[in-house]
Design an enzyme around this catalytic site. Structure first.
Site, PDB file in Angstrom:
ATOM      1  N   ASP A 192       1.361  -1.585   0.146  1.00  0.00           N
ATOM      2  CA  ASP A 192      -0.173   0.017   0.113  1.00  0.00           C
ATOM      3  C   ASP A 192       0.659   1.763  -0.011  1.00  0.00           C
ATOM      4  O   ASP A 192       2.412   1.429   0.636  1.00  0.00           O
ATOM      5  CB  ASP A 192      -1.266   0.121   1.249  1.00  0.00           C
ATOM      6  CG  ASP A 192      -1.601   0.777   1.416  1.00  0.00           C
ATOM      7  OD1 ASP A 192      -2.743   1.617   0.726  1.00  0.00           O
ATOM      8  OD2 ASP A 192      -2.000   1.953   2.384  1.00  0.00           O
TER       9      ASP A 192
ATOM     10  N   ASP B 293      -0.543   5.195   1.234  1.00  0.00           N
ATOM     11  CA  ASP B 293      -0.316   5.840   2.609  1.00  0.00           C
ATOM     12  C   ASP B 293      -0.563   5.353   3.313  1.00  0.00           C
ATOM     13  O   ASP B 293      -0.879   3.697   3.516  1.00  0.00           O
ATOM     14  CB  ASP B 293      -1.360   6.466   1.712  1.00  0.00           C
ATOM     15  CG  ASP B 293      -1.449   7.687   1.055  1.00  0.00           C
ATOM     16  OD1 ASP B 293      -1.063   7.314   0.338  1.00  0.00           O
ATOM     17  OD2 ASP B 293      -2.998   8.059   0.199  1.00  0.00           O
TER      18      ASP B 293
END
Length: 267
Positions: free
Chosen positions: A33, A35
């Site tokens: 991922d 953020d």
């Protein structure tokens, strides 16, 4: 958080050394991922949402002439966590507006940035995000860079899977774009009709692009919805990064191992 602390060991046997480190050579691919895992861009998003919504609320308050209208009072960080955090952009706009009793037409994703529709506001936020990113920049987490440096020396394929539509600009600003073979972002998910997290579709698509079976792929996530997506996709390892969500919550969502920083899984 050390891997030998209560609650932080994997629930089932996985490829870990006796020291608690991941045996990375047991896997063919790693999907990160963005953020909160690679970059602290949540703060950039929060500033962008605040700037966009407060400009919108000020305009409505001015147009109505009622400076005391609670529905157009200042947008706060509490609003972000209650209505925006973790949602797709347009869903976040709609949820916040509903909380203030404000109704706008949905519009279309192609709407130009503005204040007339939900999609236009979402696109205005996207402009605000890019402005904040250009103004303030973003520095990747040192521990995440250390893990990427380590993995670069192994025959493991790397990709990014994120709901963000700004992943390319964030990775470029952070100096990480060339570290990854593939990127499944919000734009690609929309064009391919892939369901967002917590559905596993985007992660499964990323694994397919890298030519790796899910069972031989690691998912690295800091969000409950992302961890749930990794578990739903039956990935070989779901590695949680606790940036404030809480180790217990990530484990409950399906993480096999939770660390406070990715430097903890660099041998």
């Amino acid at each position: 958080m050390g891997p030998d602390q209560p609650g932080c060991l994997p629930k089932e046997p996985h490829a870990f050394s006796s020291m608690g480190f991941v045996e990375w050579t047991s896997y063919q691919a790693v999907l990160f991922d963005l953020d909160g895992v690679l970059t602290p861009t949540a703060q950039v998003h929060m500033r962008a949402w605040s700037e966009m919504f407060n400009a919108f609320l000020t305009a409505r308050r001015t147009a109505s002439g009622d400076q005391t209208d609670e529905n157009t009072s200042q947008y706060t960080d509490a609003d972000y966590f209650a209505y925006v955090d973790g949602r797709p952009r347009y869903d976040g706009v709609a949820a916040f507006l509903a909380s203030r009793g404000i109704t706008l037409p949905l519009g279309e994703p192609a709407d130009p940035p503005g204040m007339g529709t939900v999609c236009a506001l979402g696109n205005l936020k996207n402009d605000a995000f890019n402005a904040v990113l250009a103004r303030d920049g973003v520095t990747p987490y040192p521990g995440s860079v250390a893990l990427l440096d380590f993995l670069a020396g192994l025959p493991i394929r790397l990709g990014v899977v994120t709901s963000s539509a700004n992943a390319r600009s964030v990775l470029t600003a952070a100096g990480l774009l060339d570290r990854f073979e593939i990127m499944v972002d919000g734009l690609l998910a929309r064009s391919e009709g892939l369901a967002g997290k917590p559905a596993p579709d985007t992660y499964l698509h990323g694994a397919r692009l890298l030519g790796a079976p899910a069972g031989a792929t690691v998912v690295v996530e800091d969000a409950i919805s992302g961890v749930a997506a990794g578990r739903a996709g039956d990935f070989g390892l779901v590695l949680g990064v606790d940036r404030g969500t809480g180790a217990g919550a990530l484990l409950a969502a399906g993480a096999d191992l939770v660390v406070a920083d990715l430097s903890e899984v660099v041998p």
